[in-house]
Structure formats: C-alpha cells, structure tokens
Design an enzyme around this catalytic site. Structure first.
Site, mmCIF file in Angstrom:
data_model
loop_
_atom_site.group_PDB
_atom_site.id
_atom_site.type_symbol
_atom_site.label_atom_id
_atom_site.label_comp_id
_atom_site.label_asym_id
_atom_site.label_seq_id
_atom_site.Cartn_x
_atom_site.Cartn_y
_atom_site.Cartn_z
ATOM 1 N N VAL A 1 72.063 22.939 35.202
ATOM 2 C CA VAL A 1 71.568 23.580 33.972
ATOM 3 C C VAL A 1 72.186 22.903 32.750
ATOM 4 O O VAL A 1 73.402 22.758 32.661
ATOM 5 C CB VAL A 1 71.929 25.085 33.959
ATOM 6 C CG1 VAL A 1 71.532 25.717 32.639
ATOM 7 C CG2 VAL A 1 71.263 25.798 35.124
ATOM 8 N N ASP B 1 81.702 28.919 25.863
ATOM 9 C CA ASP B 1 82.109 28.928 24.454
ATOM 10 C C ASP B 1 82.977 30.137 24.088
ATOM 11 O O ASP B 1 83.441 30.242 22.948
ATOM 12 C CB ASP B 1 80.874 28.885 23.534
ATOM 13 C CG ASP B 1 80.202 27.521 23.563
ATOM 14 O OD1 ASP B 1 80.807 26.574 24.085
ATOM 15 O OD2 ASP B 1 79.064 27.409 23.060
ATOM 16 N N CYS C 1 84.118 13.068 23.543
ATOM 17 C CA CYS C 1 84.145 14.417 23.006
ATOM 18 C C CYS C 1 85.399 15.092 23.522
ATOM 19 O O CYS C 1 85.820 14.845 24.654
ATOM 20 C CB CYS C 1 82.890 15.121 23.478
ATOM 21 S SG CYS C 1 82.941 16.875 23.292
ATOM 22 N N ARG D 1 83.247 24.060 11.261
ATOM 23 C CA ARG D 1 82.026 23.593 11.935
ATOM 24 C C ARG D 1 81.223 24.779 12.477
ATOM 25 O O ARG D 1 80.006 24.688 12.590
ATOM 26 C CB ARG D 1 82.392 22.679 13.110
ATOM 27 C CG ARG D 1 82.959 21.350 12.688
ATOM 28 C CD ARG D 1 83.119 20.455 13.886
ATOM 29 N NE ARG D 1 81.893 20.528 14.690
ATOM 30 C CZ ARG D 1 81.837 20.328 15.999
ATOM 31 N NH1 ARG D 1 82.910 20.028 16.670
ATOM 32 N NH2 ARG D 1 80.705 20.406 16.633
ATOM 33 N N ARG E 1 77.553 16.007 18.372
ATOM 34 C CA ARG E 1 76.802 15.687 19.570
ATOM 35 C C ARG E 1 75.358 16.159 19.540
ATOM 36 O O ARG E 1 74.445 15.463 19.974
ATOM 37 C CB ARG E 1 77.529 16.357 20.728
ATOM 38 C CG ARG E 1 77.544 15.610 21.956
ATOM 39 C CD ARG E 1 78.081 16.462 23.058
ATOM 40 N NE ARG E 1 77.103 16.459 24.114
ATOM 41 C CZ ARG E 1 76.885 15.437 24.902
ATOM 42 N NH1 ARG E 1 77.586 14.337 24.795
ATOM 43 N NH2 ARG E 1 75.952 15.490 25.825
ATOM 44 N N ARG F 1 80.611 14.024 28.313
ATOM 45 C CA ARG F 1 79.375 14.803 28.208
ATOM 46 C C ARG F 1 78.210 13.826 28.171
ATOM 47 O O ARG F 1 77.739 13.427 27.116
ATOM 48 C CB ARG F 1 79.413 15.691 26.966
ATOM 49 C CG ARG F 1 80.467 16.773 27.075
ATOM 50 C CD ARG F 1 80.659 17.510 25.780
ATOM 51 N NE ARG F 1 79.579 18.421 25.462
ATOM 52 C CZ ARG F 1 79.477 19.063 24.303
ATOM 53 N NH1 ARG F 1 80.362 18.857 23.357
ATOM 54 N NH2 ARG F 1 78.476 19.890 24.087
ATOM 55 N N LYS G 1 74.925 29.136 15.122
ATOM 56 C CA LYS G 1 74.972 27.674 14.953
ATOM 57 C C LYS G 1 74.116 26.988 16.008
ATOM 58 O O LYS G 1 73.320 26.100 15.697
ATOM 59 C CB LYS G 1 76.429 27.197 15.085
ATOM 60 C CG LYS G 1 76.550 25.699 15.259
ATOM 61 C CD LYS G 1 77.993 25.245 15.353
ATOM 62 C CE LYS G 1 78.603 25.283 16.734
ATOM 63 N NZ LYS G 1 78.289 24.159 17.617
ATOM 64 N N ASN G 2 74.295 27.400 17.272
ATOM 65 C CA ASN G 2 73.644 26.654 18.353
ATOM 66 C C ASN G 2 72.156 26.950 18.495
ATOM 67 O O ASN G 2 71.471 26.359 19.336
ATOM 68 C CB ASN G 2 74.376 26.899 19.678
ATOM 69 C CG ASN G 2 75.731 26.200 19.676
ATOM 70 O OD1 ASN G 2 76.016 25.402 18.782
ATOM 71 N ND2 ASN G 2 76.561 26.497 20.664
#
Ligand code: EPZ
Length: 429
Positions: free
Chosen positions: A172, A316, A126, A408, A102, A131, A22-23
């Site tokens: 980061v 995550d 969020c 999601r 987001r 964030r 997904k990311n």
C-alpha cells in the site's frame, strides 16, 4: 534559526481549531495541473509545504491567487486558493525544488496525463528512511508511459496519451495511489487500482476529481475503478480537516491532562487513534463542534500498537504516541511497519529522561512519572512535534531547535497551544 521554548507542567484547557490537512491539500493542489480551468480550494492550511508547492506549481506556469481577508471571516479558517493551470509552460520539476519536499514528485502523474510528457527530479534521500518511487513509475508504465531515468530525473513520455490498465500495487502506498488516480483520470478507457491506499486523503482527492468530471468509484476501499475522460473541468473543493494534527493535539491533552475541544475535527477519520487514546486512559467524546479530549488526574495506561496503512494506526502519529507512552504506568511496545527508519525521536526523547529501548522495528517504552526539560532537535516533522508534546509534560524548560520542520506541517502551533494554557513561545533568530 527560530526555536520553540516550552515550560512544561501546565494542563491544556480550551479549544483548538483544526486546520485543513496538509497531506490532502498537497495532492489537491497538484490535481490542478489536470485541467485548463480554475480549481478553487478552500480550507488550505498556511504551511511551509503549501508555500513551497505554490512555487513549484508556479514554475510549471500555474497562477495561484489566495483570497484576501474578508469582513466577518473566522480568523482560524484556512485560505481559499484559486489555482489556474490554463497554460503549462514547463513540464520539468527541477531538483532544487523537488528535493525539498517529496510530495512534489507527484506532479509527474498529472503532467504526463495532460501534456504527454514530464521530467521530474527523483526526490532523493529523506530523514525517515529510503523512500523509493518505483510503485509510481510501475503504475505509469502500466498506463502505457515510457519511463527513463536520466541524470537524476524521471523522464516520462506518452505522446499519444495514457491508456487505462490494471495496476496492482505490491504494497500500500499513499503517494503511488495519488499518482495512479490522477494519471488514470485522463487515460483512455478503464483503469483498476488494486491494493490502493484507503487513507481519507485519497478519498478527498477522488471527491475533488469527481467534481472536476472524473469517473471514479471505490475510493476509500482497496479497489478503485476509474473510467478515463478526455478532459477535466474546474471545481470548488474544501480540504478535509487534518487527522494527524487532530491526533497530535489529542495526545498532547492526554499527556498533560485537561479538557480541550478540537474544533472541526472529524472522529471518523481517526477511529484507530481514538481507540488507542481511550485504551491509554483519555476520555474522548464526539460532539457537534468536533472532538472533546479529557484526562483528569488518573494515570496513563501502557498500550501496544503497530502502525499500519489506514484504517490502522497512522505512522504519522507514531512519534507522538511514543511521547505519550513515556508517561504511562508500565511498559508499552510501539512497532513501526511503514518506514524502516522512523525512530529519530527516540534519542531526543531520551534527552528528556524517557526510557526507550529499540529492538528492530519495535520501540519498548518504560513509562515513568517524570520527564525533565532539555534542549532537543529533530530531523522530521512528526518527530519534532513529539518533542513539543513531551516538553509540555516535562518539568522545566525544553528548547526545540529546527522549528522549520514544525512549520512544514503545523499551522500556528504555539498560538494554538498557548491559548489553551501552555507556556510555549517562538524565539526568533
Ligand atoms: C505519505 O507519504 C504521507 N505524505 C506521509 O506523511 C505518510 O507518512 C505516508 O504517506 C504513509 O502514511 C504525504 O501525504 C505528503 P507511501 P508517501 O508511499 O506517499 C514504500 C508526513 O509527515 N514505497 O504510502 O511518500 C515506502 O518506502 C509524511 O506528513 C515504495 O517502496 O508514503 C514506504 O515504506 C511523512 N515504493 C511505504 O511504501 C514506492 O514507489 C509507504 O509509503 C512508494 C512507496
């Protein structure tokens, strides 16, 4: 609203195909805004976040077609998406769309770089803490953009184009690195990103941008150099496998016991996670098919882990590791260093009988032999899946509410798990 019903206690055995990440898919889809030519993405996962981004890009004028089924297709292969952003009709990303996801804020970089302007809603609150987007805006300012905040919108302008610059992030950030990379790809001259995120998804984006004609060196290290080009062309790129989905199922197997091959998974994307799982007592082998995870009979050992940017242990997977540690023989400490409020699963794991004590940014987990099923609910994606994992190992029935969080980020979760022997089903309604 759909629910997921789990009857725990079965070990997991078989094969789970790992989907595209997904990311990685989200920034890759957004990168289509950088070119007038077609970007073809393969192995795109079927997820609610991907569908929402299709809508968001559609609002900018992007045409997206998804290839239909072909004879001989692997039923578990991801989708192939043809993305055509030849004409951008609208450089505004409205609140009602951006507030739902987001990552859609990240359209700001490519829209600004290609069109000279972007008006993108601030993403807002969020469930995993504040964030902010200040690093994104500082990066765009460094590249010569004028930035105003107007009625909840970021209004970014660079009518004469962006100009290469040095961008040194104070901390980061995955998203801000994506933004800087995409914007600098079309800026005039050289840009250097210092303290860049090193996540594999950054490397995947950079690889795709390079295929599109971008000149990028150093992705995957803390210093990325980009020599801007006047335009980018179309390309074909396959989304890398999802390391968080991989780690999640690996933890599920470590927790329930069993023997599962995570097909298509890449061990090099999650070395720190594999190390932690081995320390906890799981047997992990890498083979041609992917990653094989086993645990038989032997108990789980407690581990002390802090989340960190890649190549550290990923935030995550923090909730999933916590679920696993509730069954370890002894006390483990899990420290969250990336987000300030990412412990929403603690209360819900406690409903299953877990003993977890919070001390600032550290959760102290007292492992125990027994978890007992209960109705649970979570407010974010990774927290929800940690409850699924715990439910698989708990005695009796666990009902997970608010399944839309899972949809999601996890493709066909209940199908993948039930094929390996889990008693898990979706209850519609
Ligand atoms: C990405 O979010 C991921 N999202 C997150 O995954 C992941 O948890 C996170 O990176 C960290 O690995 C996607 O890739 C779509 P950050 P991102 O910018 O980019 C602070 C999931 O479940 N920060 O790396 O938004 C921020 O508050 C999601 O799939 C600023 O202060 O995260 C955080 O403390 C959840 N200012 C830290 O940096 C900024 O402008 C790292 O966040 C930007 C970030």
């Amino acid at each position: 609203m759909d629910k997921i019903r789990i009857v725990g206690g079965q070990s997991l055995n078989g094969t789970i195909p790992i989907s595209g990440a997904k990311n990685a898919a989200l920034p890759l889809m957004i990168a289509s805004l950088l070119t007038e030519e077609k970007l073809v993405l393969e192995n795109v996962p079927r997820l609610a976040d991907v569908a929402l981004l299709q809508r968001i890009l559609g609002n900018h004028g992007v045409d997206i077609t998804v290839a239909g089924k072909r004879n001989g297709d692997d039923p578990h292969a991801g989708q192939t998406m043809e993305i055509d952003a030849r004409v951008i009709v609208d450089t505004t990303a409205p609140y009602d769309l951006v507030s739902r996801m987001r990552a859609s804020f990240w359209v700001v970089g490519p829209l600004l770089a290609r069109m000279g302007e972007a008006r993108v809603s601030l993403p807002g609150g969020c469930a995993i803490g504040t964030r902010p987007v200040d690093f994104h805006l500082d990066a765009l300012r460094a590249l010569g953009a004028d930035i105003d905040i107007d009625a909840g919108y970021v209004v970014a302008r660079a009518p004469n184009g962006l100009i290469g610059a040095r961008i040194d992030f104070p901390k980061v950030s995955v998203g801000a690195t994506h933004t800087a990379l995409m914007a600098a790809a079309l800026a005039k001259g050289e840009s250097v990103i210092e303290n860049a995120a090193r996540e594999p998804e950054i490397v995947d984006l950079a690889d795709c941008l390079i295929k599109m004609g971008a000149r990028i060196e150093g992705a995957g290290t803390s210093t990325i150099r980009i020599e801007g080009v006047p335009r980018l062309r179309g390309a074909r790129h396959s989304v890398l496998p999802d390391r968080i989905e991989t780690g999640t199922y690996a933890m599920a197997v470590a927790m329930t016991g069993g023997d599962v091959t995570l097909a298509g998974a890449r061990a090099d994307l999650l070395e720190s996670t594999i190390e932690v799982l081995r320390a906890a007592g799981a047997q992990i082998d890498v083979n041609n098919e992917g990653i094989r995870v086993r645990r038989n009979g032997a108990g789980l050992f407690p581990v002390d882990v802090s989340t960190a940017p890649h190549p550290g242990f990923p935030t995550d997977l923090q909730a999933q590791l916590m679920a696993l540690m509730t069954r370890a023989q002894g006390r483990s400490r899990i420290t969250e260093t990336i987000f300030e409020n990412r412990f929403m699963h603690v209360q819900e794991l406690a409903r299953l009988g877990a003993k977890i004590h919070l001390d600032g940014d550290t959760a102290i987990v007292e492992g125990s032999d027994r978890l007992k099923g209960a109705p649970v609910m979570a407010t974010d994606l990774r927290a929800s899946v940690s409850l699924v994992i715990a439910g698989l190992a708990a005695e009796g029935e666990t009902m997970v509410q608010r399944v839309y969080h899972l949809d999601r980020g996890f493709e066909r979760l209940e199908e993948k798990l039930s094929r390996c022997g889990a008693q898990i089903e979706r209850i519609s309604g």
